[in-house]
Design an enzyme around this catalytic site. Structure first.
Site, PDB file in Angstrom:
ATOM      1  N   LYS A 138       0.825  -1.204   0.000  1.00  0.00           N
ATOM      2  CA  LYS A 138       0.000   0.000   0.000  1.00  0.00           C
ATOM      3  C   LYS A 138       0.859   1.254   0.000  1.00  0.00           C
ATOM      4  O   LYS A 138       0.569   2.238  -0.697  1.00  0.00           O
ATOM      5  CB  LYS A 138      -0.914   0.015   1.230  1.00  0.00           C
TER       6      LYS A 138
ATOM      7  N   TYR B 152      -5.928  10.007   0.339  1.00  0.00           N
ATOM      8  CA  TYR B 152      -6.185   8.613  -0.014  1.00  0.00           C
ATOM      9  C   TYR B 152      -7.260   8.075   0.898  1.00  0.00           C
ATOM     10  O   TYR B 152      -7.480   8.561   2.019  1.00  0.00           O
ATOM     11  CB  TYR B 152      -4.906   7.765   0.079  1.00  0.00           C
TER      12      TYR B 152
ATOM     13  N   PHE C 250       3.539   2.519   6.247  1.00  0.00           N
ATOM     14  CA  PHE C 250       3.810   3.759   5.520  1.00  0.00           C
ATOM     15  C   PHE C 250       3.157   4.962   6.187  1.00  0.00           C
ATOM     16  O   PHE C 250       3.794   5.995   6.406  1.00  0.00           O
ATOM     17  CB  PHE C 250       3.314   3.605   4.074  1.00  0.00           C
ATOM     18  N   ASP C 251       1.855   4.845   6.522  1.00  0.00           N
ATOM     19  CA  ASP C 251       1.132   5.963   7.144  1.00  0.00           C
ATOM     20  C   ASP C 251       1.790   6.395   8.442  1.00  0.00           C
ATOM     21  O   ASP C 251       2.020   7.580   8.687  1.00  0.00           O
ATOM     22  CB  ASP C 251      -0.309   5.566   7.483  1.00  0.00           C
ATOM     23  N   THR C 252       2.069   5.395   9.281  1.00  0.00           N
ATOM     24  CA  THR C 252       2.637   5.698  10.593  1.00  0.00           C
ATOM     25  C   THR C 252       3.979   6.386  10.469  1.00  0.00           C
ATOM     26  O   THR C 252       4.252   7.381  11.154  1.00  0.00           O
ATOM     27  CB  THR C 252       2.785   4.402  11.411  1.00  0.00           C
TER      28      THR C 252
END
Length: 404
Positions: free
Chosen positions: A76, A94, A186-188
């Site tokens: 992702k 997103y 990735f987000d974190t």
């Protein structure tokens, strides 16, 4: 001439032949009816092997506002990096293909980014005002994960995992080169870097309904997150990440004129090292005082603790790594040693002039004068080591940026 795109919403997908078309149609209808800005929907296909690519191409042909990028590798984070890096929109967002988050939260999410009030915006399922429908297992995992982030990486935001986020284009361009994860972490990682760079993160309570058909492998995702926490935490502790550079390039100006950004963190680190150095000095002095006179014990203990203090502050407080200018910095540390010696020895001379020698009182006076010397040490070390562009760390951060 086409108008500039204000919002680009990326939808990462992998084998989503069932959900992709209804998702894009619903999202397109909502944006067309409610968004007062130009928009684009980008389908980021992570190497799907089912009918997903064909459906995506049909949607692209039907809607001028829909585009597609194909990424052969899975992940992702890789999909988002590819979609965002290739976008020219002012705001990049997103959301998950299942549209678990109520779309009514989209305008509150992007509004502070469009106005410039905030740098990143996230939907949160764990804040007051959020309404969430999901099973107890996922609720417990989500809360445990966010507690883990607070305990290990000092994360201040309430929900790092909600698949509903947005970021300004200029901020994404500055942060993405430093985000290594290509999967669920990735987000974190992006949010932790943003927080450490003193960026403003806006949180929006959302209505969220769990997708019973979610294909996320919870166990493997959790293990990947733990590995990500370990890697990122190690990078932060060893100061391999160019946080000073990010603060300089992306961070907001200090609220108080004349107070440099990052000064608070430097003070905290320096005070902690100063306390440890004072304790080390006191213990070493007490041990040496058994065999030596007060001035000799003070000189030796102060010399050893001053060298150690300089080396630790050089790396931990001011982020100077490598051998560059090491001898110069040690020489400056010895100069500080001389100033500290003059201050503490002068205190001993004054004490003995007004009071008979007494080891406990000597130690108390030396501790007080050592704290005064520590304050002077911080001011001078910050002048020598802490100015932007004057440290080896600054050069290394620039090299890191160019390399990535």
């Amino acid at each position: 001439m086409c108008a500039a795109v204000v919002l680009d919403v990326a939808i990462p997908v992998y084998n989503e032949e069932r959900d992709l078309e209804p998702c894009i149609r619903r999202l397109h209808a909502y944006l067309s009816a409610n968004l007062p800005y130009t928009f684009r929907i980008t389908i980021a296909d992570n190497g799907s092997t089912d009918a997903t690519p064909g459906i995506a191409k049909e949607l692209v042909a039907e809607f001028p506002e829909v585009s597609m990028v194909r990424i052969e590798a899975a992940g992702k984070g890789l999909a988002l990096r590819t979609a965002w890096s290739g976008s020219d929109a002012a705001v990049l967002a997103y959301m998950d293909v299942d549209l678990s988050t109520d779309l009514a939260a989209l305008l509150p999410l992007i509004a502070p980014l469009i106005t410039g009030h905030s740098d990143i915006a996230i939907g949160t399922r764990l804040a007051r005002g959020s309404r969430v429908v999901r099973g107890p297992k996922r609720e417990a995992i989500s809360r445990a994960y966010n507690l883990l982030l607070r305990g290990t990486l000092a994360m201040r935001i309430s929900d790092a995992q909600c698949g509903f986020k947005a970021i300004r284009h200029d901020i994404a361009r500055g942060l993405l080169p430093y985000v290594q994860d290509t999967g669920w972490f990735f987000d974190t990682e992006l949010l932790i870097l943003a927080q450490r760079a003193n960026l403003r993160i806006h949180e929006v309570p959302v209505d969220w309904i769990d997708d019973d058909d979610s294909r996320v492998d919870v166990v493997s995702a959790a293990l990947a997150d733990v590995r990500g926490i370990w890697r990122l935490g190690r990078a932060l502790v060893t100061r391999r990440l160019p946080l000073a550079l990010l603060r300089h390039d992306l961070g907001r100006s200090p609220l108080l004129p004349g107070v440099p950004a990052g000064l608070g963190g430097q003070l905290v680190r320096f005070i902690g090292i100063g306390i440890a150095s004072t304790v080390f000095f006191a213990v070493l002095y007490a041990l040496l005082r058994i065999e030596f006179a007060a001035q000799t014990a003070n000189f030796t203990a102060l010399l050893v603790s001053a060298i150690a203090n300089t080396l630790v502050n050089r790396r931990v407080t001011f982020g100077v790594r490598g051998p560059g200018k090491l001898l110069r910095h040690l020489a400056q540390g010895l100069l500080l040693f001389g100033l500290g010696l003059a201050l503490t020895s002068g205190s001993l001379v004054l004490l003995h002039a007004v009071h008979p020698p007494a080891a406990p009182l000597e130690l108390a006076v030396l501790v007080v004068s050592s704290f005064a010397a520590t304050a002077l040490r911080f001011l001078l070390l910050r002048f020598w080591l802490g100015r932007p562009g004057r440290t080896a760390a600054g050069s290394k951060e620039r090299a890191y940026e160019l390399h990535n």
